[in-house]
Motif scaffolding. Sequence first.
Motif, short mmCIF file in Angstrom:
data_model
loop_
_atom_site.label_atom_id
_atom_site.label_comp_id
_atom_site.label_asym_id
_atom_site.label_seq_id
_atom_site.Cartn_x
_atom_site.Cartn_y
_atom_site.Cartn_z
N CYS A 199 40.95 43.56 28.49
CA CYS A 199 41.86 44.40 27.71
C CYS A 199 42.58 45.42 28.57
CB CYS A 199 41.10 45.09 26.58
SG CYS A 199 40.60 43.97 25.30
N MET A 200 43.60 44.99 29.25
CA MET A 200 44.52 45.87 29.98
C MET A 200 45.74 45.05 30.37
SD MET A 200 42.86 46.34 33.72
CE MET A 200 41.33 46.83 32.99
N SER A 201 46.81 45.74 30.68
CA SER A 201 48.02 45.01 31.03
C SER A 201 47.88 44.40 32.42
CB SER A 201 49.23 45.93 30.97
OG SER A 201 49.17 46.88 32.01
N ALA A 202 48.57 43.32 32.64
CA ALA A 202 48.51 42.63 33.92
C ALA A 202 49.11 43.49 35.03
CB ALA A 202 49.24 41.30 33.83
N LEU A 231 32.22 36.13 53.85
CA LEU A 231 33.12 35.82 52.75
C LEU A 231 34.38 36.67 52.81
CD1 LEU A 231 30.58 35.52 49.82
CD2 LEU A 231 31.64 33.69 51.11
N VAL A 232 35.50 36.04 52.52
CA VAL A 232 36.80 36.70 52.50
C VAL A 232 37.50 36.33 51.20
CG1 VAL A 232 39.08 36.78 53.58
CG2 VAL A 232 37.06 36.77 54.99
N ILE A 233 38.18 37.30 50.60
CA ILE A 233 38.94 37.02 49.38
C ILE A 233 40.22 36.32 49.80
CG2 ILE A 233 40.14 38.04 47.43
CD1 ILE A 233 38.07 40.25 47.45
N SER A 234 40.26 35.02 49.60
CA SER A 234 41.41 34.23 50.03
C SER A 234 42.53 34.25 48.99
CB SER A 234 41.01 32.79 50.32
OG SER A 234 40.55 32.18 49.15
N LYS A 235 42.16 34.40 47.72
CA LYS A 235 43.17 34.36 46.67
C LYS A 235 42.70 35.24 45.53
CE LYS A 235 45.21 30.97 43.56
NZ LYS A 235 45.21 29.56 43.20
N ALA A 236 43.57 36.09 45.04
CA ALA A 236 43.27 36.94 43.89
C ALA A 236 44.56 37.06 43.09
CB ALA A 236 42.79 38.31 44.34
N GLU A 237 44.50 36.70 41.83
CA GLU A 237 45.71 36.73 41.02
C GLU A 237 45.40 37.24 39.62
OE1 GLU A 237 45.83 32.08 39.58
OE2 GLU A 237 47.18 32.76 41.15
N VAL A 238 46.43 37.79 39.00
CA VAL A 238 46.34 38.31 37.64
C VAL A 238 47.43 37.65 36.81
CG1 VAL A 238 46.44 40.36 36.20
CG2 VAL A 238 45.49 40.51 38.47
#
Length: 162
Positions: free
Chosen positions: A21-24, A79-86
Motif C-alpha cells: 500500500c504505497m505509490s510506485a 550476493l548482489v542485487i542484480s535487478k530491483a523494480e517497482v
Amino acid sequence: MIKKRKKNLSTEVYALGQHICMSAHKARRGIDQIRRRSYEESLMILERMPYRACYPILNLVYSVAANASHNMSLNEANLVISKAEVNEGTAVKRLKPRARGRSYLIKRPTCHITVVLKDISLYKEFEEYMVYSKKSGLITKKKNKNLTCHDTYSSGGLWDKK
C-alpha cells in the motif's frame, strides 16, 4: 523463488512483494538507492533512509537472502542485487461520506516490488582472468607475466612458468 539460466551459468534468486500500500513513485526512491549494490551494503542503506517505503523493501531483501541461503545454500556475502523494480498495482477504492448524503471516492495506490539477487562468487574468479577494455569495449584475457617462452626442444613445451 529460484530462477536458473543456462546461458550464463548464474543462479538468480528473487522475491516478489505484491499489493504493497504505497505509490510506485515513492517506492522507487528506495529501490533506486540499492540497485546493483551488495546485499550487506543495501541493508545498511535501507535501515538509515528516512522513507516509509524502505521498511517493506527491507523485508523483501531479507526474504530474498533467506531464500538464497536456505534453498540454494549461497553465501550472503557474495550476493548482489542484480535487478530491483517497482510496478504499479491496482488502486484500492474507498468511499468517504460527504455532506448531503454524497460520497467521495478515495483511491489508495498499491505497487508490486521485485528484487533479484545474483551470486557473484563465479564472477570474481572469472574477473581474475579477464579484463574489460574501456576504449574498445572488448573483453580480453589478462596478460600473465609469469609465463616465459623457452626453446621447444630443450623443455617439455612452449610455455613454462618462471
